[in-house]
Each structure stands twice: as structure tokens, then as C-alpha cells.
Design a protein around this motif. Structure first.
Motif, PDB file in Angstrom:
ATOM      1  N   GLN A 340       0.806  -1.210   0.000  1.00 38.46           N
ATOM      2  CA  GLN A 340       0.000   0.000   0.000  1.00 38.46           C
ATOM      3  C   GLN A 340       0.841   1.263   0.000  1.00 38.46           C
ATOM      4  O   GLN A 340       0.309   2.371  -0.091  1.00 38.46           O
ATOM      5  N   SER A 341       2.147   1.106   0.116  1.00 34.08           N
ATOM      6  CA  SER A 341       3.051   2.260   0.109  1.00 34.08           C
ATOM      7  C   SER A 341       4.435   1.778  -0.304  1.00 34.08           C
ATOM      8  O   SER A 341       4.654   0.582  -0.510  1.00 34.08           O
ATOM      9  N   ILE A 342       5.363   2.727  -0.422  1.00 32.36           N
ATOM     10  CA  ILE A 342       6.743   2.412  -0.779  1.00 32.36           C
ATOM     11  C   ILE A 342       7.663   2.910   0.323  1.00 32.36           C
ATOM     12  O   ILE A 342       7.513   4.036   0.806  1.00 32.36           O
ATOM     13  N   ALA A 343       8.588   2.091   0.735  1.00 29.99           N
ATOM     14  CA  ALA A 343       9.612   2.475   1.712  1.00 29.99           C
ATOM     15  C   ALA A 343      10.975   2.262   1.072  1.00 29.99           C
ATOM     16  O   ALA A 343      11.316   1.143   0.680  1.00 29.99           O
ATOM     17  N   ILE A 344      11.737   3.340   0.930  1.00 36.15           N
ATOM     18  CA  ILE A 344      13.031   3.277   0.249  1.00 36.15           C
ATOM     19  C   ILE A 344      14.134   3.608   1.239  1.00 36.15           C
ATOM     20  O   ILE A 344      14.075   4.627   1.932  1.00 36.15           O
ATOM     21  N   LEU A 388      19.666  -2.496  -6.613  1.00 38.37           N
ATOM     22  CA  LEU A 388      18.359  -2.155  -6.059  1.00 38.37           C
ATOM     23  C   LEU A 388      17.600  -3.457  -5.868  1.00 38.37           C
ATOM     24  O   LEU A 388      17.355  -4.177  -6.840  1.00 38.37           O
ATOM     25  N   ASN A 389      17.259  -3.760  -4.620  1.00 40.29           N
ATOM     26  CA  ASN A 389      16.525  -4.988  -4.347  1.00 40.29           C
ATOM     27  C   ASN A 389      15.231  -4.680  -3.619  1.00 40.29           C
ATOM     28  O   ASN A 389      14.995  -3.552  -3.199  1.00 40.29           O
ATOM     29  N   TYR A 390      14.379  -5.678  -3.463  1.00 44.33           N
ATOM     30  CA  TYR A 390      13.024  -5.403  -2.992  1.00 44.33           C
ATOM     31  C   TYR A 390      12.521  -6.490  -2.060  1.00 44.33           C
ATOM     32  O   TYR A 390      13.065  -7.596  -1.979  1.00 44.33           O
ATOM     33  N   GLY A 391      11.444  -6.172  -1.369  1.00 40.78           N
ATOM     34  CA  GLY A 391      10.755  -7.100  -0.486  1.00 40.78           C
ATOM     35  C   GLY A 391       9.490  -6.435   0.024  1.00 40.78           C
ATOM     36  O   GLY A 391       9.174  -5.300  -0.329  1.00 40.78           O
ATOM     37  N   ILE A 392       8.762  -7.136   0.858  1.00 39.02           N
ATOM     38  CA  ILE A 392       7.562  -6.594   1.494  1.00 39.02           C
ATOM     39  C   ILE A 392       7.834  -6.469   2.980  1.00 39.02           C
ATOM     40  O   ILE A 392       8.359  -7.387   3.612  1.00 39.02           O
ATOM     41  N   THR A 393       7.501  -5.326   3.548  1.00 37.18           N
ATOM     42  CA  THR A 393       7.710  -5.107   4.968  1.00 37.18           C
ATOM     43  C   THR A 393       6.488  -4.429   5.559  1.00 37.18           C
ATOM     44  O   THR A 393       5.687  -3.810   4.843  1.00 37.18           O
ATOM     45  N   ASN A 394       6.341  -4.550   6.866  1.00 38.36           N
ATOM     46  CA  ASN A 394       5.222  -3.925   7.569  1.00 38.36           C
ATOM     47  C   ASN A 394       5.728  -2.665   8.250  1.00 38.36           C
ATOM     48  O   ASN A 394       6.560  -2.728   9.151  1.00 38.36           O
ATOM     49  N   ARG A 395       5.261  -1.518   7.802  1.00 38.35           N
ATOM     50  CA  ARG A 395       5.649  -0.233   8.373  1.00 38.35           C
ATOM     51  C   ARG A 395       4.406   0.442   8.953  1.00 38.35           C
ATOM     52  O   ARG A 395       3.480   0.777   8.225  1.00 38.35           O
ATOM     53  N   ALA A 396       4.407   0.633  10.280  1.00 38.06           N
ATOM     54  CA  ALA A 396       3.289   1.306  10.966  1.00 38.06           C
ATOM     55  C   ALA A 396       1.959   0.632  10.650  1.00 38.06           C
ATOM     56  O   ALA A 396       0.939   1.300  10.401  1.00 38.06           O
ATOM     57  N   GLY A 397       1.966  -0.713  10.623  1.00 35.30           N
ATOM     58  CA  GLY A 397       0.740  -1.454  10.383  1.00 35.30           C
ATOM     59  C   GLY A 397       0.305  -1.516   8.935  1.00 35.30           C
ATOM     60  O   GLY A 397      -0.778  -2.018   8.631  1.00 35.30           O
ATOM     61  N   GLN A 398       1.152  -1.020   8.026  1.00 34.96           N
ATOM     62  CA  GLN A 398       0.803  -1.007   6.607  1.00 34.96           C
ATOM     63  C   GLN A 398       1.838  -1.782   5.806  1.00 34.96           C
ATOM     64  O   GLN A 398       3.035  -1.659   6.032  1.00 34.96           O
ATOM     65  N   GLN A 399       1.369  -2.609   4.863  1.00 36.06           N
ATOM     66  CA  GLN A 399       2.283  -3.366   4.024  1.00 36.06           C
ATOM     67  C   GLN A 399       2.943  -2.423   3.009  1.00 36.06           C
ATOM     68  O   GLN A 399       2.258  -1.701   2.290  1.00 36.06           O
ATOM     69  N   LEU A 401       6.105  -1.797  -0.029  1.00 35.16           N
ATOM     70  CA  LEU A 401       7.107  -2.325  -0.945  1.00 35.16           C
ATOM     71  C   LEU A 401       8.449  -1.732  -0.509  1.00 35.16           C
ATOM     72  O   LEU A 401       8.683  -0.538  -0.660  1.00 35.16           O
ATOM     73  N   ALA A 402       9.305  -2.562   0.059  1.00 39.79           N
ATOM     74  CA  ALA A 402      10.589  -2.095   0.601  1.00 39.79           C
ATOM     75  C   ALA A 402      11.658  -2.196  -0.476  1.00 39.79           C
ATOM     76  O   ALA A 402      11.905  -3.278  -1.014  1.00 39.79           O
ATOM     77  N   ILE A 403      12.291  -1.079  -0.786  1.00 36.97           N
ATOM     78  CA  ILE A 403      13.357  -1.034  -1.783  1.00 36.97           C
ATOM     79  C   ILE A 403      14.667  -0.754  -1.057  1.00 36.97           C
ATOM     80  O   ILE A 403      14.796   0.245  -0.349  1.00 36.97           O
ATOM     81  N   ARG A 404      15.632  -1.651  -1.245  1.00 40.05           N
ATOM     82  CA  ARG A 404      16.962  -1.475  -0.656  1.00 40.05           C
ATOM     83  C   ARG A 404      17.897  -0.981  -1.751  1.00 40.05           C
ATOM     84  O   ARG A 404      18.302  -1.740  -2.630  1.00 40.05           O
ATOM     85  N   ALA A 405      18.214   0.300  -1.705  1.00 45.14           N
ATOM     86  CA  ALA A 405      19.093   0.909  -2.704  1.00 45.14           C
ATOM     87  C   ALA A 405      20.514   0.964  -2.166  1.00 45.14           C
ATOM     88  O   ALA A 405      20.743   1.385  -1.031  1.00 45.14           O
ATOM     89  N   VAL A 406      21.467   0.545  -2.977  1.00 43.25           N
ATOM     90  CA  VAL A 406      22.887   0.608  -2.608  1.00 43.25           C
ATOM     91  C   VAL A 406      23.580   1.512  -3.612  1.00 43.25           C
ATOM     92  O   VAL A 406      23.752   1.150  -4.780  1.00 43.25           O
TER      93      VAL A 406
END
Length: 732
Positions: A340-344, A388-399, A401-406
Motif C-alpha cells: 500500500q506504500s513504498i519504503a526506500i 536495487l533490491n526489494y521485499g515486502i515489509t510492515n511499516r506502521a501497520g501497513q504493508q 514495498l521495501a526497496i533497498r538501494a545501494v
């Protein structure tokens, strides 16, 4: 990769009787079985066969611990993949692609494609803290994608105990110099960490630590499984056989042997802790033999069979096995949450906004790994990120899309290096070196300052400032200036008849549009001062200097799959110029040149290609050539003729050829090696007596090396012409 020492071999002989204790020390009831998988690059694929044997004989595994390739196989097994699924995975992977670790050419941004066409190698240095190489040859981008898509449903886990089979893997922290056991967080990142071989893969930075392969300190983590309560410890040891002196006859062999001695030393204590040791004989397999994945897995199966007398005591009944599988499958997660959101993380705030904008289309819908990975590759292809890699994480009760940028740690600015060798005349081999220095975001986001230089047979210094503007940032303006001097030979048959020194000072400005990652159109006006100096031989060109204005229109399309030796795709380069004056009498004149190349695979190792090129001054010609001349002759331009032997004001050239891959160089050295054959025929309209239809049949060995494409070959042509040549530099 890591031959066992004599002491290690003795210890293995002593380890077998330890299993006779038959799980002594376990609490009453079913013993808790721990499976420990050793690291060993391709040799670690033997673990798949061991797991397959255990499953077929109803031996339940309650805990898995592994390092490096053992961690990779163990992690995927623990997440719910069956031995059959693991076999299918490793047999279909493109291991060469995974281990090379470069962004595929089609995924590079257009300007990065231009870089690689001009500098067709992987010699990229950074100048952020003095000149430096990246901390690893492989960014880990594609390996990371493998783990991301394989573990996507599990997201950011509170504990790896929540997997279908509890799991642990081991890394080494370069900062503290200590071993690190991964037991929570991103399973994908943990797997990426445990197999980060130093110098080959980039280290993984997390929480002020810098992690590399766990094999440095704990390649067989029996102690980890024991500490977690496993009371029957089954360790799988990979035995590559004894060391042979000839193995140390090259750099890679010495490195492998040195690492093997160090790793074997840290295994000894853990082998003593194991109750059962399954030793897999891999003396006839190399540590990088990933193409033998299934054969290596079979060796693991046979090694487990040799321990059947001991292992069978751990087997359970059909009913107990069914209950075990039911419990394990109940913990398996197969549904990926919808983000439901993006976390980078890992990007600057400005860059994070730009990345989030590119990925916004993936919010509110199920993640499609192939589509998401394509987008992430294209972002990495802009040049500022190592991965750039990805996964799903729970941030503040919301799912999310977690992007790990190097970001690349060594730059910007970046320095591309180039080595060129022209051996078309074995009696007059020419060598030059050069580079391209690129500053990113200079004067605005995505603006670039590019500075090129070379010395040796070709001397050049130039700069271009690229400034995009507009909402889509596809439109651009590009002022540029350069000075360029080179030595050019002209010959007739085997005789060099003239040597010139050609110089050009140029300044101008272009405007254009970048259509996509593969195509660009630009037009502009340049002011040029040209110098022509005869050094040896008879006059061929107009001597002296003159100045002119040149209106230019260019279109470039880079649709091939590789910067150096394409196997698939289309490339088109078209250039139209109008000279306002000329060095001889007369007014302005036009000049145009176009080259089209098509590559098409016909089998897994082979491709055919076709190219057509032509140039014209549209009827403008003089008794002697000036700025309008074209030349043919030399490798890949009618190879049976000497370089620049055919001179004129109009030409066409057709070529058709065949490429066949024969083997692949080690990742540190380069890529594929090809045998190539091609036929060329063309025509030059010009200033001297010219053959009616010059043609040439050629054969060569083409090597895609780390310093650039290299070739050695020969050509046979009309009227008894033949040439042998070699070189390093652009081929097609």
C-alpha cells in the motif's frame, strides 16, 4: 575451492563413530534433528541431493543452519521449497549472468549505453575518495533478485523460527572481525549476505556493519545448530579432494588454495561437534562448475546413501512423516501481501522521491517480480546505484514495498578506462589509452559533465555538458568542445604510401530528445578548425588547415543485447552533416553516413548477423579528398584490404557472418569467447583506380575480456589479397 587438510581428513574418519551414540543426550521422545550445510560455491549444490535422500527416507529435519552456498540451499529449503523445486531452479538459472553481476546492456540508460559503446569493458573507477575500484566485481543485483523473488511472501520476519523449518545462516562482519548469525529481518538480505564472497561480490552494509561471506570464520556452523537445541547434528562436508601443485599455477588457483586453507581450519572444531558427518566426494568438480548443478546434486544423494545405516535410525513412520509434513506446510506462506506504500532505504531524499515516482504503479496491486525487476534494472542502469533490491515489509501497520538501494561507494565522479590496440599492420602496431570522466547532477538533477581524453596513437581532449529539461526530462541541450589529433596511414597493397597527422578543434551545441533507453535524436551546429599534415609519403589529402561550420543531424539506436559482441538485436547509427565551406574551391556540401546491424540467435551458442553501411557526399567530389572522404579497409571494414586502402566520396558495404560461442572465461577475466566467420562485399567511388567489387572472407577468434573485446583473425579477398590482424577495441 577449499581442499581439506590432512588433519581435516583424519577428523572425518573419527567422526563416523560419533553417530553410534544414536542421538545420545537427546530428551525422551523424538530427537530434534539439525541439518548443517557447508559453504563451497558450486560444490554446495550437493546439499540438494542430501536433502532429497533425507526426504525420501522420511528423516524429519527440525532446524537448518548453513553458510554461503549451504546457507542459500538451506534457506530456500527452509522456506518451503522441495528438493524437486530446488533441482528445477538450479538447472534453469543462467549462472554466467548471475556471476558476472553487470546490468544487462538493454537495461542501461541511453547515456550509459553510449559510455559502453565507446568504452566496451567493465573498467569503471570512482574518484569520490581518490581513484578506486568498487569493493566487489559483482554488485549482487541479479543474485539479490533471485533471493527477493524466492522469499517474497515472507517479508520482514521477526524470527527465522517462523519459517516452515527454523533456519540460521552466517556472515562475517568486516568492521568487528566477528561472525554474525542471522535469525530475523529480511530473509533475502540474509541469504545475499552469507554468500558474499570477498572481492567477488559487494559487501552488504547494515547497521554500521559490513558483511561478507560467512565462510571466513564459520563455514560449517554446527555450533549454531547445537546452541539452538538440536541434539542430533547432521553435518554435510564437501570434500574437493587433495591439492595438486598445478592448481597453483595461476592467480585464481593460488587464491582458491589460500582461502581453502583458512576455511578448512575453521571447520575442524565444528566437525568434532557433529554427530553424523556426510562427506561428499567432489574431487572431479571445480568450485565454479555451476553448469554441472544436477550432477553435483546427484553426488550429494549418493554420499547420503553411504550413511544409510546410521541415518536410517532417525527415520519415522509413514504416519509420523505425514504429520511432520502437515505441520511444516501449515507454516508455509504462499500469498504475497499487496503493498500500500513504498519504503526506500539507502538513497538520498531527492533520489528516493525519483525512485518512488518510478515505482508508484506497483502500489495497490499484487507484486509481479518480473515487471518490478525490469523497472529496478532500468533505474540501476542510470549509473548511480550498484544494486536495487526489494521485499515486502510492515511499516506502521501497513504493508510496504521495501526497496533497498545501494549507491556506488566509489563515485560519482566515475572514470571509465579504455585500452586500444590496432594490429592491422603487424609491422606498425599502434596502441592508445583513454578515459571518460563523468560528473552526475552537476548543475541540476540528471545533468552530466562528460570529459573524454586519450593519448598514444590517438590524442584527444573533449567535454560535453548534458542538460535535460521539461516534465519528462527527455528533451535536452548539450554544448560541447574538443580537440583531437590522430595518425592515419594510407596504403596500396602491402606498401604504406602516406602517413598523415589529422587534427580537429571543434565547438558547438546540440539539442535533442532521448526517446527511451535505446534511441536518441539530436541536431546542432559546430564550428570546426581542421589541420592536415603529411608526414611520410605522397600527397593523398588536401594539405594545410581551414575552418568551417557544420550543421549536424544524428539518430542513434542501440537495440542490441551486448556492448561488445551482440548475439541479438538491432543497431542503427545515422549521421547527416552539412559543411558550410570546404578546404578546396567551392561552397558548402552535404555528407551522410548510415550503418545498420542485425543480430539473430539460431541456437543456444550461435548467432548470425547482417550489416549494411553506406556514405555519400551526394555528388560532391574533387580531384583530391578533403573533409568529405570515406575509407574502407582493415578488420571488419573489408579485412583483406589494408586499413584506409580504399578512399572515396561515396561507398556501400554489406556484411554477413556467424558467431559461435565456444567457452566462457572466468568472471574475473571476462565473458564469452567466440569463433566467428563473415563475408564482406562493397564498393568505393573515389579518387583513384578502385576494384570493381572488393570482397573479403574472414575468420577470427573474438574474446569478450575485462579490458575490452579482443580479436585475432585473418581475411582472404579478391585478387589474391590476404591479411592477418589482431587488436583490442570496438568490433561491430
Amino acid at each position: 575451492m577449499k581442499p581439506c587438510s590432512a588433519l581435516c581428513g583424519l577428523l572425518l574418519l573419527l567422526a563416523a563413530p560419533l553417530a553410534a551414540a544414536d542421538a545420545a543426550g537427546c530428551p525422551e521422545g523424538k530427537p530434534r534433528i539439525g541439518l548443517i550445510l557447508e559453504g563451497g560455491s558450486a560444490l554446495g549444490l550437493a546439499h540438494i541431493g542430501v536433502i532429497e535422500w533425507l526426504e525420501q527416507h522420511r528423516i524429519p529435519v527440525d532446524l537448518v543452519a548453513g553458510t554461503s552456498m549451504g546457507g542459500l540451499v538451506g534457506g530456500l529449503y527452509s522456506s518451503g521449497q522441495s528438493p524437486a523445486e530446488l533441482r528445477q531452479l538450479v538447472s534453469t538459472l543462467d549462472w554466467t549472468f548471475l556471476l558476472t553481476g553487470q546490468i544487462p546492456f538493454p537495461d542501461l540508460a541511453f547515456r550509459r549505453k553510449q559510455d559502453r559503446i565507446a568504452f566496451p569493458n567493465h573498467l569503471e573507477f570512482g574518484l569520490r575518495n581518490g581513484i578506486s575500484l568498487p569493493p566487489g566485481l559483482n554488485s549482487g543485483q541479479e543474485v539479490g533478485f533471485l533471493f527477493d523473488r524466492s522469499t517474497l511472501p515472507y517479508g520482514d520476519m521477526k524470527s527465522f523460527d517462523d519459517l516452515p523449518i527454523p533456519f540460521r545462516c552466517v556472515g562475517t562482519d568486516l568492521v568487528s572481525g566477528k561472525s554474525k548469525v542471522f535469525d530475523n529481518g529480511s530473509l533475502s538480505q540474509a541469504l545475499r549476505t552469507t554468500m558474499s564472497l570477498p572481492a567477488l561480490f559487494l559487501p552488504v552494509n547494515k547497521d554500521k556493519a559490513q558483511y561478507v561471506d560467512g565462510s571466513l570464520l564459520n563455514n560449517l556452523p554446527v555450533d549454531v545448530a547445537k546452541q539452538l537445541g538440536a541434539c542430533v547434528l547432521i553435518a554435510v562436508h564437501l570434500d574437493p579432494g587433495g591439492y595438486k601443485p598445478k592448481d597453483g599455477s595461476n592467480l585464481l588457483g593460488v587464491m582458491g588454495r589460500s582461502a581453502g586453507i583458512m576455511i578448512a581450519a575453521n571447520e575442524l572444531r565444528n566437525l568434532q561437534l557433529a554427530d553424523i558427518v556426510i562427506t561428499v566426494d567432489l574431487h572431479d568438480v571445480e568450485s565454479m562448475d555451476f553448469k554441472k548443478a544436477l550432477a553435483i546434486a546427484d553426488k550429494g544423494f549418493r554420499a547420503a546413501e553411504t550413511k544409510s545405516g546410521i541415518l536410517s535410525k532417525l527415520a519415522v513412520s509413514e504416519a509420523e512423516w505425514s504429520a511432520y509434513l502437515a505441520r511444516r506446510n501449515a507454516r508455509k506462506v504462499t500469498v504475497t501481501p499487496v503493498p500500500q506504500s513504498i519504503a526506500i532505504e539507502g538513497a538520498t531524499p531527492r533520489d528516493a522521491i525519483a525512485v518512488a515516482r518510478r515505482l508508484s504503479k506497483y502500489i495497490g496491486q499484487p507484486v509481479t517480480p518480473n515487471a518490478l525487476e525490469t523497472t529496478l534494472r532500468s533505474i540501476a542502469g542510470e549509473g548511480r546505484y550498484a544494486s536495487l533490491n526489494y521485499g515486502i515489509t510492515n511499516r506502521a501497520g501497513q504493508q510496504s514495498l521495501a526497496i533497498r538501494a545501494v549507491e556506488k561507494s566509489q563515485g560519482p565522479p566515475f572514470l571509465l578506462a579504455r585500452v586500444q590496440m590496432d594490429g592491422s599492420d603487424v609491422d606498425n602496431v599502434r596502441f592508445s589509452m583513454g578515459g571518460r570522466l563523468t560528473f552526475l547532477d552537476l548543475g541540476g538533477y540528471r545533468s552530466e559533465l562528460r570529459t573524454d581524453f586519450s593519448f598514444g596513437g590517438e590524442e584527444m581532449l573533449g567535454a560535453e555538458y548534458f542538460r535535460p529539461f521539461g516534465p519528462a526530462r527527455r528533451l535536452f541541450v548539450s554544448p560541447h568542445a574538443s580537440t583531437h589529433t590522430q595518425t592515419v596511414d594510407f596504403s596500396n597493397r602491402d606498401q604504406r604510401i602516406a602517413e598523415y597527422r589529422l587534427g580537429q578543434d571543434r565547438a558547438g551545441i546540440d539539442a535533442g530528445i532521448v526517446f527511451n533507453r535505446s534511441a536518441e535524436f539530436r541536431a546542432g551546429m559546430d564550428f570546426v578548425h581542421q589541420r592536415t599534415t603529411l608526414r611520410i609519403g605522397d600527397p593523398i589529402l588536401s594539405n594545410g588547415s581551414f575552418s568551417t561550420g557544420i550543421a549536424t543531424v544524428r539518430f542513434n539506436y542501440f537495440g542490441q543485447d551486448d556492448m561488445a559482441i551482440p548475439r541479438r538485436g538491432v543497431r542503427l547509427n545515422s549521421d547527416f552533416q552539412y559543411f558550410t565551406t570546404r578546404s578546396t574551391a567551392g561552397g558548402g556540401f552535404p555528407q551522410a553516413e548510415t550503418r545498420l546491424s542485425l543480430f539473430q540467435p539460431v541456437s543456444k551458442p550461435a548467432s548470425i548477423y547482417f550489416s549494411a553501411a553506406g556514405g555519400s557526399t551526394f555528388g560532391t567530389n574533387t580531384d583530391t579528398p578533403d573533409t568529405s572522404f570515406f575509407t574502407l579497409g582493415g578488420p571488419f571494414r573489408l579485412g583483406a584490404y589494408n586499413r584506409n586502402e580504399l578512399i572515396g566520396h561515396q561507398y556501400y558495404l554489406f556484411s554477413a557472418g556467424y558467431l559461435h560461442e565456444v567457452f566462457t572465461l572466468p568472471p574475473v577475466v571476462g565473458g564469452q569467447v567466440y569463433l566467428a566467420g563473415w563475408y564482406e562485399a562493397g564498393k568505393m567511388f573515389g579518387y583513384q583506380a578502385l576494384p570493381k567489387l572488393p570482397n573479403s572472407a574472414s575468420g577470427a577468434i573474438l574474446l569478450n575480456t575485462a579490458i575490452g573485446p579482443a580479436f585475432f583473425g585473418g581475411s582472404w579477398g579478391d585478387r589474391g589479397r590476404r591479411n592477418w590482424y589482431f587488436g583490442i577495441g570496438r568490433l561491430f
